[in-house]
Design a protein around this motif. Sequence first.
Motif, PDB file in Angstrom:
ATOM      1  N   PHE A   1       0.830  -1.202   0.000  1.00  0.00           N
ATOM      2  CA  PHE A   1       0.000   0.000   0.000  1.00  0.00           C
ATOM      3  C   PHE A   1       0.867   1.256   0.000  1.00  0.00           C
ATOM      4  CE2 PHE A   1      -2.445   3.290   2.264  1.00  0.00           C
ATOM      5  CZ  PHE A   1      -3.525   3.392   1.400  1.00  0.00           C
ATOM      6  N   ALA A   2       1.891   1.268   0.833  1.00  0.00           N
ATOM      7  CA  ALA A   2       2.786   2.437   0.909  1.00  0.00           C
ATOM      8  C   ALA A   2       3.537   2.637  -0.405  1.00  0.00           C
ATOM      9  CB  ALA A   2       3.768   2.266   2.061  1.00  0.00           C
ATOM     10  N   LYS A   3       4.029   1.555  -0.977  1.00  0.00           N
ATOM     11  CA  LYS A   3       4.769   1.661  -2.233  1.00  0.00           C
ATOM     12  C   LYS A   3       3.865   2.106  -3.377  1.00  0.00           C
ATOM     13  CE  LYS A   3       8.504  -1.560  -1.260  1.00  0.00           C
ATOM     14  NZ  LYS A   3       9.208  -2.778  -1.706  1.00  0.00           N
ATOM     15  N   LEU A   4       2.634   1.594  -3.411  1.00  0.00           N
ATOM     16  CA  LEU A   4       1.698   2.012  -4.454  1.00  0.00           C
ATOM     17  C   LEU A   4       1.324   3.484  -4.299  1.00  0.00           C
ATOM     18  CD1 LEU A   4      -0.620  -1.114  -4.710  1.00  0.00           C
ATOM     19  CD2 LEU A   4       0.978  -0.272  -6.450  1.00  0.00           C
ATOM     20  N   ALA A   5       1.189   3.941  -3.064  1.00  0.00           N
ATOM     21  CA  ALA A   5       0.888   5.357  -2.831  1.00  0.00           C
ATOM     22  C   ALA A   5       2.042   6.238  -3.313  1.00  0.00           C
ATOM     23  CB  ALA A   5       0.616   5.601  -1.353  1.00  0.00           C
ATOM     24  N   LYS A   6       3.263   5.828  -3.036  1.00  0.00           N
ATOM     25  CA  LYS A   6       4.430   6.588  -3.511  1.00  0.00           C
ATOM     26  C   LYS A   6       4.498   6.566  -5.037  1.00  0.00           C
ATOM     27  CE  LYS A   6       7.268   5.902   0.584  1.00  0.00           C
ATOM     28  NZ  LYS A   6       8.466   5.255   1.133  1.00  0.00           N
ATOM     29  N   TRP A   7       4.205   5.412  -5.634  1.00  0.00           N
ATOM     30  CA  TRP A   7       4.208   5.315  -7.083  1.00  0.00           C
ATOM     31  C   TRP A   7       3.150   6.238  -7.681  1.00  0.00           C
ATOM     32  CZ3 TRP A   7       0.761   3.856 -10.891  1.00  0.00           C
ATOM     33  CH2 TRP A   7       1.301   3.669 -12.158  1.00  0.00           C
ATOM     34  N   HIS A   8       1.974   6.245  -7.077  1.00  0.00           N
ATOM     35  CA  HIS A   8       0.885   7.121  -7.537  1.00  0.00           C
ATOM     36  C   HIS A   8       1.323   8.588  -7.495  1.00  0.00           C
ATOM     37  CE1 HIS A   8      -3.145   8.729  -8.042  1.00  0.00           C
ATOM     38  NE2 HIS A   8      -2.949   9.443  -6.961  1.00  0.00           N
ATOM     39  N   GLU A   9       2.003   8.973  -6.446  1.00  0.00           N
ATOM     40  CA  GLU A   9       2.487  10.355  -6.325  1.00  0.00           C
ATOM     41  C   GLU A   9       3.529  10.661  -7.401  1.00  0.00           C
ATOM     42  OE1 GLU A   9       2.566  14.131  -5.349  1.00  0.00           O
ATOM     43  OE2 GLU A   9       1.136  12.667  -4.598  1.00  0.00           O
ATOM     44  N   LYS A  10       4.408   9.716  -7.685  1.00  0.00           N
ATOM     45  CA  LYS A  10       5.393   9.913  -8.755  1.00  0.00           C
ATOM     46  C   LYS A  10       4.695  10.121 -10.100  1.00  0.00           C
ATOM     47  CE  LYS A  10       9.240   7.104  -7.030  1.00  0.00           C
ATOM     48  NZ  LYS A  10      10.028   5.886  -7.325  1.00  0.00           N
ATOM     49  N   VAL A  11       3.641   9.345 -10.339  1.00  0.00           N
ATOM     50  CA  VAL A  11       2.878   9.478 -11.591  1.00  0.00           C
ATOM     51  C   VAL A  11       2.256  10.871 -11.670  1.00  0.00           C
ATOM     52  CG1 VAL A  11       0.819   8.680 -12.825  1.00  0.00           C
ATOM     53  CG2 VAL A  11       2.447   7.022 -11.907  1.00  0.00           C
ATOM     54  N   ASN A  12       1.664  11.322 -10.567  1.00  0.00           N
ATOM     55  CA  ASN A  12       1.062  12.659 -10.555  1.00  0.00           C
ATOM     56  C   ASN A  12       2.097  13.733 -10.853  1.00  0.00           C
ATOM     57  OD1 ASN A  12      -1.526  11.818 -10.046  1.00  0.00           O
ATOM     58  ND2 ASN A  12      -1.380  12.108  -7.846  1.00  0.00           N
ATOM     59  N   GLN A  13       3.276  13.596 -10.285  1.00  0.00           N
ATOM     60  CA  GLN A  13       4.325  14.590 -10.484  1.00  0.00           C
ATOM     61  C   GLN A  13       4.937  14.513 -11.875  1.00  0.00           C
ATOM     62  OE1 GLN A  13       7.084  14.037  -7.269  1.00  0.00           O
ATOM     63  NE2 GLN A  13       5.663  14.848  -5.738  1.00  0.00           N
TER      64      GLN A  13
END
Length: 69
Positions: free
Chosen positions: A25-37
């Motif tokens: 969950f934490a890694k997917l959240a970080k990945w999602h943030e990278k995608v947004n950025q």
Amino acid sequence: MQKAYNLTQDLRNIFEKTTDKIIGFAKLAKWHEKVNQSGFKSFNTISRTIINHPQTILNYFDDRSTNTS
């Protein structure tokens, strides 16, 4: 191009190497943030899917179980 490739590889690595739901969950959240950025619109579909269906996706990290037969 390199940035898009890295995002793809990061997502693949999350599913290949993570065996714990909370860490996943934490890694997917970080990945999602990278995608947004990143601003890459091509990742919006998978990013939204992860946000809209987290519990279903996180079930994969339990013994690599899926809903496929």
